[in-house]
Design an enzyme around this catalytic site. Structure first.
Site, short mmCIF file in Angstrom:
data_model
loop_
_atom_site.label_atom_id
_atom_site.label_comp_id
_atom_site.label_asym_id
_atom_site.label_seq_id
_atom_site.Cartn_x
_atom_site.Cartn_y
_atom_site.Cartn_z
N ARG A 1 -4.68 -38.09 71.05
CA ARG A 1 -5.24 -38.44 72.36
C ARG A 1 -4.73 -39.80 72.80
NH1 ARG A 1 -11.57 -38.78 74.01
NH2 ARG A 1 -11.51 -40.53 72.61
N THR B 1 -4.93 -42.66 78.98
CA THR B 1 -5.19 -41.51 79.86
C THR B 1 -6.24 -40.56 79.27
OG1 THR B 1 -3.52 -40.11 78.81
CG2 THR B 1 -2.77 -41.54 80.63
N ASP C 1 -16.82 -35.29 62.15
CA ASP C 1 -15.36 -35.15 62.28
C ASP C 1 -14.86 -34.12 61.28
OD1 ASP C 1 -12.48 -35.61 61.80
OD2 ASP C 1 -12.77 -37.23 63.25
N ASP D 1 -11.91 -35.26 58.97
CA ASP D 1 -12.33 -36.22 57.94
C ASP D 1 -13.16 -35.54 56.86
OD1 ASP D 1 -11.06 -38.42 58.90
OD2 ASP D 1 -12.79 -39.21 59.99
N1 URA Z 1 -13.51 -33.26 66.71
C1 URA Z 1 -14.31 -33.24 65.61
O1 URA Z 1 -13.83 -33.23 64.49
N2 URA Z 1 -15.64 -33.22 65.79
C2 URA Z 1 -16.20 -33.22 67.00
O2 URA Z 1 -17.43 -33.20 67.10
C3 URA Z 1 -15.35 -33.23 68.13
C4 URA Z 1 -14.01 -33.24 67.96
#
Ligand code: URA
Length: 214
Positions: free
Chosen positions: A109, A113, A205, A208
């Site tokens: 990302r 932007t 995440d 992760d």
């Molecule tokens: N990416 C993730 O890993 N978790 C989220 O909640 C949103 C995007």
């Protein structure tokens, strides 16, 4: 019994086993090893649902007792995980379909932007003849999935499904607004996206938690 609630090309997998495994994924005390196992198992269940109506070809085979007409898939299948979290869904899918070809799409990302930028794309050659299954556990803003589908179509893909584990309405609407032809398969649809782009309640995440990089 498995049941997919379908609305406007969105297939929500309603399944007791999936619900139980989703709670393992969502629980913040779940360790990496259990998280990986649950994600792989959910991936298999989602693939089972998504592949339910894949076209097959009649194939003549012989059992030890008699000839019969069997079936084989009519199209080669390509799994395309969006890096990096999509790799967490790939493992389970390859257990069921080790013969599938694999492509990779890497997106990050842009901080200014906030739009996804493609930094890696390697796709099998016969994409146009294949059925493509795009993988990302979280359909959050929907921008990465939208960009990935745009990329796949630009490379010739015509038959595409998107599989995620948790989707939210904003992400679904974003993907649907640009690519209404793409079916979305998800194990859950959560209500919100927070200001950091995380799905709430979600599972945190996904990358992760799968890779143990918390
Ligand atoms: N990416 C993730 O890993 N978790 C989220 O909640 C949103 C995007």
């Amino acid at each position: 019994m498995s049941k997919a609630r379908t609305a406007g090309n969105v297939h929500l997998l309603k399944h007791s086993l999936v619900a139980a495994k989703m709670s393992v994924l969502r629980d913040k005390t779940t360790a990496t090893v259990q998280f990986r196992c649950a994600l792989e198992q959910i991936a298999i269940l989602l693939l089972t649902e998504a592949s339910k109506h894949w076209p097959t070809r009649a194939t003549e085979i012989e059992t030890p007792l008699a000839p019969m007409t069997g079936a084989s898939l009519a199209q080669p299948v390509v799994f395309v995980p969006i890096l990096r979290a999509g790799l967490g869904l790939l493992e389970g899918m390859l257990r069921v379909m080790p013969e599938a070809e694999i492509g990779h799409i890497g997106l990050y990302r842009d901080d200014v932007t906030l739009r996804p930028v493609n930094y890696y794309c390697r796709l099998p050659a016969r994409l146009a003849q294949s059925h493509v299954v795009l993988l990302d556990p979280m359909l959050a803003t929907g921008r990465s999935a939208t960009e990935a589908v745009t990329l796949l179509k630009s490379q010739g893909a015509t038959s595409i499904q998107f599989i995620c584990v948790v989707a939210c309405e904003i992400g679904i609407e974003q993907l649907r607004s640009v690519h209404p032809d793409i079916p979305i398969y998800s194990a859950a649809i959560d209500p919100e996206l927070n200001e950091f782009g995380y799905i709430v309640p979600g599972l945190g995440d996904a990358g992760d938690r799968y890779f143990g990089t918390l």
